[in-house]
Design an enzyme around this catalytic site. Sequence first.
Site, PDB file in Angstrom:
ATOM      1  CE  LYS A   1      -3.369   5.005  -2.024  1.00  0.00           C
ATOM      2  NZ  LYS A   1      -4.384   5.504  -2.990  1.00  0.00           N
TER       3      LYS A   1
ATOM      4  CE1 TYR B   1      -3.790   2.398   0.567  1.00  0.00           C
ATOM      5  CE2 TYR B   1      -2.404   3.328   2.294  1.00  0.00           C
ATOM      6  CZ  TYR B   1      -3.508   3.404   1.472  1.00  0.00           C
ATOM      7  OH  TYR B   1      -4.331   4.509   1.543  1.00  0.00           O
TER       8      TYR B   1
END
Length: 250
Positions: free
Chosen positions: A151, A147
Amino acid sequence: MLEKVALVTGAARGIGLATTRLFIEQGWRVAMVDRDGEALVEAADGLNQASPFLYDISIPEQVDEMVSSIVSAFGRIDAVVNNAGVADFGPIETTDFARWKEVMATNLDGTFLVSQACLSALKETRGALVNIASISGLRASTLRVAYGTSKAAVIHLTKQQAAELGEYGIRANCVCPGPVRTKLAMAVHSPEIIASYHDAIPLNRYGSEREIAEVITFLCSDRASYVTGQIIASDGGFESTGVGLPALRT
């Protein structure tokens, strides 16, 4: 003057839905994109200035069809909010390649695909791209290898877009939300985690979906006409406070 049109991915809930509603308040029309058909129809119900579009942005063929459908329906695209994302948290040693690819397919690949597919329309309107990353892309934290990395890549993608697309009048900016008081967060964050976040965030609270939406719609508006290539942490000051929280390590 024609009403401006925003394309918002991940619009069926959370920040995407809050952004959709705020755009409508500000006089925009909105193309609401999500792959959860049931939630999307429910979210769009009663929003007269919005239309639902059921597509999966991780699939290139669907993205091309989606943009064509939106331009046919609305005639233009003035802003693209790449909000759709997959959250997957776990230790590095248990994050297999399938989980890694699933996160990247939506968070990074989907953001790239949607942005690319919308370029022709955005050139015509000299429009805006706003990519939604995360505080996890700015600062490393445990349990976020896929994750957080996805990002961080979105943050750099935004800078690439700003550098290359400015000559067409297209602005590209990135919003990095910190802890937000969503239904999902409140369901999975233990009292210990909530207390730790409050202690670590200078404003001493979670943000709201509406507060993130305010930043997003500002960046899409003419009020931000000379703002591009910027990474804005809407996080109550959390990014300024350093390392991750012990309570989030398990």
